[in-house]
Design a protein around this motif. Structure first.
Motif, PDB file in Angstrom:
ATOM      1  N   PHE A 110       8.204 -63.510  32.111  1.00 18.84           N
ATOM      2  CA  PHE A 110       8.689 -62.271  31.493  1.00 18.84           C
ATOM      3  C   PHE A 110       8.112 -62.076  30.090  1.00 18.84           C
ATOM      4  O   PHE A 110       7.723 -63.043  29.427  1.00 18.84           O
ATOM      5  CB  PHE A 110      10.221 -62.269  31.415  1.00 18.84           C
ATOM      6  N   ARG A 137      28.717 -64.642  33.122  1.00 19.43           N
ATOM      7  CA  ARG A 137      29.163 -65.972  32.664  1.00 19.43           C
ATOM      8  C   ARG A 137      29.798 -65.883  31.270  1.00 19.43           C
ATOM      9  O   ARG A 137      30.861 -66.468  31.022  1.00 19.43           O
ATOM     10  CB  ARG A 137      27.980 -66.958  32.619  1.00 19.43           C
ATOM     11  N   HIS A 165      24.479 -53.055  29.907  1.00 20.11           N
ATOM     12  CA  HIS A 165      23.209 -53.181  29.177  1.00 20.11           C
ATOM     13  C   HIS A 165      22.159 -52.368  29.912  1.00 20.11           C
ATOM     14  O   HIS A 165      21.990 -52.510  31.120  1.00 20.11           O
ATOM     15  CB  HIS A 165      22.792 -54.647  29.094  1.00 20.11           C
ATOM     16  N   LEU A 221      25.537 -62.597  24.080  1.00 23.73           N
ATOM     17  CA  LEU A 221      24.622 -61.738  24.833  1.00 23.73           C
ATOM     18  C   LEU A 221      23.255 -61.672  24.139  1.00 23.73           C
ATOM     19  O   LEU A 221      22.211 -61.744  24.784  1.00 23.73           O
ATOM     20  CB  LEU A 221      25.268 -60.351  24.956  1.00 23.73           C
ATOM     21  N   LYS A 222      23.264 -61.569  22.813  1.00 24.46           N
ATOM     22  CA  LYS A 222      22.002 -61.416  22.075  1.00 24.46           C
ATOM     23  C   LYS A 222      21.081 -62.623  22.252  1.00 24.46           C
ATOM     24  O   LYS A 222      19.859 -62.473  22.238  1.00 24.46           O
ATOM     25  CB  LYS A 222      22.267 -61.207  20.580  1.00 24.46           C
ATOM     26  N   THR A 223      21.643 -63.801  22.367  1.00 24.66           N
ATOM     27  CA  THR A 223      20.793 -64.990  22.417  1.00 24.66           C
ATOM     28  C   THR A 223      20.644 -65.576  23.816  1.00 24.66           C
ATOM     29  O   THR A 223      19.795 -66.431  24.022  1.00 24.66           O
ATOM     30  CB  THR A 223      21.349 -66.099  21.503  1.00 24.66           C
ATOM     31  N   ARG A 224      21.464 -65.129  24.781  1.00 28.85           N
ATOM     32  CA  ARG A 224      21.419 -65.753  26.117  1.00 28.85           C
ATOM     33  C   ARG A 224      21.135 -64.789  27.274  1.00 28.85           C
ATOM     34  O   ARG A 224      20.749 -65.244  28.361  1.00 28.85           O
ATOM     35  CB  ARG A 224      22.736 -66.494  26.398  1.00 28.85           C
ATOM     36  N   ALA A 225      21.330 -63.490  27.067  1.00 32.84           N
ATOM     37  CA  ALA A 225      21.074 -62.561  28.175  1.00 32.84           C
ATOM     38  C   ALA A 225      19.569 -62.264  28.220  1.00 32.84           C
ATOM     39  O   ALA A 225      18.968 -61.946  27.191  1.00 32.84           O
ATOM     40  CB  ALA A 225      21.872 -61.282  27.992  1.00 32.84           C
ATOM     41  N   PRO A 226      18.944 -62.395  29.408  1.00 36.22           N
ATOM     42  CA  PRO A 226      17.487 -62.272  29.489  1.00 36.22           C
ATOM     43  C   PRO A 226      16.991 -60.824  29.418  1.00 36.22           C
ATOM     44  O   PRO A 226      16.699 -60.194  30.438  1.00 36.22           O
ATOM     45  CB  PRO A 226      17.157 -62.939  30.829  1.00 36.22           C
ATOM     46  N   PRO A 271      15.982 -59.242  36.429  1.00 32.82           N
ATOM     47  CA  PRO A 271      17.007 -58.751  37.352  1.00 32.82           C
ATOM     48  C   PRO A 271      17.710 -59.928  38.039  1.00 32.82           C
ATOM     49  O   PRO A 271      17.058 -60.893  38.430  1.00 32.82           O
ATOM     50  CB  PRO A 271      16.205 -57.933  38.372  1.00 32.82           C
ATOM     51  N   GLY A 272      18.980 -59.830  38.178  1.00 36.33           N
ATOM     52  CA  GLY A 272      19.743 -60.926  38.789  1.00 36.33           C
ATOM     53  C   GLY A 272      20.292 -61.852  37.714  1.00 36.33           C
ATOM     54  O   GLY A 272      21.494 -62.005  37.577  1.00 36.33           O
ATOM     55  N   MET A 273      19.395 -62.444  36.916  1.00 38.16           N
ATOM     56  CA  MET A 273      19.886 -63.347  35.879  1.00 38.16           C
ATOM     57  C   MET A 273      20.587 -62.570  34.760  1.00 38.16           C
ATOM     58  O   MET A 273      21.539 -63.073  34.163  1.00 38.16           O
ATOM     59  CB  MET A 273      18.770 -64.196  35.285  1.00 38.16           C
ATOM     60  N   ARG A 294      11.592 -70.502  26.752  1.00 36.00           N
ATOM     61  CA  ARG A 294      12.881 -70.708  27.429  1.00 36.00           C
ATOM     62  C   ARG A 294      12.639 -70.776  28.931  1.00 36.00           C
ATOM     63  O   ARG A 294      11.766 -70.063  29.449  1.00 36.00           O
ATOM     64  CB  ARG A 294      13.852 -69.558  27.107  1.00 36.00           C
ATOM     65  N   MET A 349      29.055 -60.053  22.259  1.00 35.96           N
ATOM     66  CA  MET A 349      27.787 -59.572  21.705  1.00 35.96           C
ATOM     67  C   MET A 349      26.956 -60.714  21.137  1.00 35.96           C
ATOM     68  O   MET A 349      25.736 -60.752  21.323  1.00 35.96           O
ATOM     69  CB  MET A 349      28.045 -58.521  20.612  1.00 35.96           C
ATOM     70  N   PHE A 366      10.144 -67.656  29.856  1.00 35.86           N
ATOM     71  CA  PHE A 366      10.172 -66.448  29.029  1.00 35.86           C
ATOM     72  C   PHE A 366      10.368 -66.787  27.554  1.00 35.86           C
ATOM     73  O   PHE A 366      10.770 -67.900  27.225  1.00 35.86           O
ATOM     74  CB  PHE A 366      11.258 -65.485  29.525  1.00 35.86           C
ATOM     75  N   MET A 380      15.182 -64.566  23.750  1.00 36.99           N
ATOM     76  CA  MET A 380      15.646 -63.260  24.175  1.00 36.99           C
ATOM     77  C   MET A 380      15.993 -62.355  22.996  1.00 36.99           C
ATOM     78  O   MET A 380      16.409 -62.818  21.943  1.00 36.99           O
ATOM     79  CB  MET A 380      16.856 -63.430  25.094  1.00 36.99           C
ATOM     80  N   THR A 381      15.799 -61.046  23.208  1.00 34.73           N
ATOM     81  CA  THR A 381      16.011 -60.077  22.119  1.00 34.73           C
ATOM     82  C   THR A 381      16.771 -58.851  22.617  1.00 34.73           C
ATOM     83  O   THR A 381      16.476 -57.724  22.222  1.00 34.73           O
ATOM     84  CB  THR A 381      14.664 -59.642  21.509  1.00 34.73           C
ATOM     85  N   GLY A 382      17.761 -59.078  23.489  1.00 39.17           N
ATOM     86  CA  GLY A 382      18.548 -57.948  23.976  1.00 39.17           C
ATOM     87  C   GLY A 382      19.629 -57.555  22.986  1.00 39.17           C
ATOM     88  O   GLY A 382      19.663 -58.018  21.853  1.00 39.17           O
ATOM     89  N   GLY A 383      20.555 -56.727  23.468  1.00 41.47           N
ATOM     90  CA  GLY A 383      21.686 -56.318  22.641  1.00 41.47           C
ATOM     91  C   GLY A 383      21.351 -55.145  21.744  1.00 41.47           C
ATOM     92  O   GLY A 383      20.255 -54.640  21.770  1.00 41.47           O
ATOM     93  N   GLU A 397      24.116 -63.915  33.758  1.00 39.21           N
ATOM     94  CA  GLU A 397      24.354 -64.518  32.450  1.00 39.21           C
ATOM     95  C   GLU A 397      25.443 -63.753  31.682  1.00 39.21           C
ATOM     96  O   GLU A 397      26.322 -64.369  31.070  1.00 39.21           O
ATOM     97  CB  GLU A 397      23.043 -64.551  31.660  1.00 39.21           C
ATOM     98  N   MET A 406      18.009 -68.948  37.756  1.00 43.06           N
ATOM     99  CA  MET A 406      18.749 -67.980  36.908  1.00 43.06           C
ATOM    100  C   MET A 406      19.797 -68.610  36.010  1.00 43.06           C
ATOM    101  O   MET A 406      20.739 -67.936  35.590  1.00 43.06           O
ATOM    102  CB  MET A 406      19.365 -66.864  37.756  1.00 43.06           C
ATOM    103  N   GLU A 407      19.635 -69.920  35.701  1.00 46.52           N
ATOM    104  CA  GLU A 407      20.501 -70.552  34.706  1.00 46.52           C
ATOM    105  C   GLU A 407      19.648 -71.231  33.649  1.00 46.52           C
ATOM    106  O   GLU A 407      18.726 -71.976  33.981  1.00 46.52           O
ATOM    107  CB  GLU A 407      21.428 -71.583  35.363  1.00 46.52           C
ATOM    108  N   HIS A 408      20.001 -70.988  32.370  1.00 43.46           N
ATOM    109  CA  HIS A 408      19.259 -71.624  31.279  1.00 43.46           C
ATOM    110  C   HIS A 408      19.307 -73.137  31.403  1.00 43.46           C
ATOM    111  O   HIS A 408      20.368 -73.704  31.714  1.00 43.46           O
ATOM    112  CB  HIS A 408      19.887 -71.255  29.928  1.00 43.46           C
TER     113      HIS A 408
END
Lengths: 83, 157
Positions: A6, B67, B85, B120-125, B58-60, A54, B117, A77, A80-83, B64, A59-61
């Motif tokens: 990714f 979880r 998201h 999510l910022k550090t663990r959601a892919p 997708p999926g993870m 990472r 939040m 990947f 991560m930079t979501g949110g 995540e 699908m688990e870290h």
């Protein structure tokens, strides 16, 4: 097994996914990253700072010290930079 | 004892309606005393960006966030918890992420939303790529140390 990539890892390797057979001796995630780096300059570029990559097994870290086992899918990947 | 709460987690390209998501957790019940929402928006970084492109696994991504939401439900007495998201291309001002935490009292709702939040910022892919105002494609957004540091306050308590 299936490898999926990714973000900039995907861009540098130049593909979204591939099927690979792990050679003997590749037991942990750290072994996998070291082996992938030998597969060509595109892998070397993607995994240059391999400590920062990472990895998720099915699908688990996981940590780089984790044993790979027999997952269906391994994902590589950047942080991560979501949110 | 109330029935256990099941979090609602959605990963979607389309936009979301904050009022509708609040209503989903409050309508037809009288036990909810507090609803905290967090909405994350796309910034233009002082005019530099025309959009952010969000890639996800997708999926993870669903797994995540589910979880993390499950941990929040175990930790705080919530009556409802929603996390949405988006992925795809989002222009400045557009909505990226929504967390809605509902509880009988405000403290649980505030803390659960913040916890969700931070993790999510550090663990959601998800990964953000910049699209620049001059029409070119910019860099991938880099992860911030501050986001990792934010997790520390939830540890060991």
């Amino acid at each position: 097994m299936r490898l999926v990539y990714f973000a900039w890892v995907r861009e540098r390797i130049g593909k979204e996914s591939e099927e690979v057979s792990l050679p003997d001796g590749v037991l942990t995630v750290r072994d996998l990253l070291a082996w992938l780096k030998t597969r060509g300059p595109e892998y070397e570029a993607a995994l240059e700072h391999s400590d920062a990559i990472r990895v998720a097994l099915d699908m688990e870290h996981v940590h780089h010290s984790e044993k790979i086992g027999t997952p269906f899918e391994i994902a590589l990947f950047p942080p991560m930079t979501g949110g | 004892m109330a029935a256990p709460v099941t979090p609602l987690v959605r990963i979607q390209r389309e936009d979301f309606d904050v009022q509708a998501e609040i209503a989903r957790l409050t309508e037809g019940r009288g036990d909810v005393g507090a609803v905290v929402t967090f909405t994350g928006l796309c910034r233009d970084e002082a005019g530099r960006l025309s959009a952010l492109e969000l890639e996800h696994y997708p999926g993870m991504a669903e797994a995540e966030i589910t979880r993390i939401a499950g941990q929040a439900i175990e930790r705080w007495p919530l009556t409802g918890l929603t996390a949405i998201h988006r992925f795809g291309t989002i222009a400045p001002g557009g909505q990226i992420v929504l967390v809605v935490a509902a509880s009988s009292h405000r403290q649980a709702a505030f803390e659960a939303a913040s916890f969700l939040m931070d993790y999510l910022k550090t663990r959601a892919p998800f990964w953000k790529k910049e699209h620049l105002a001059d029409g070119t494609t910019g860099h991938w957004v880099e992860a911030k140390d501050a986001d990792d540091a934010a997790l520390k306050r939830w540890e060991g308590s």
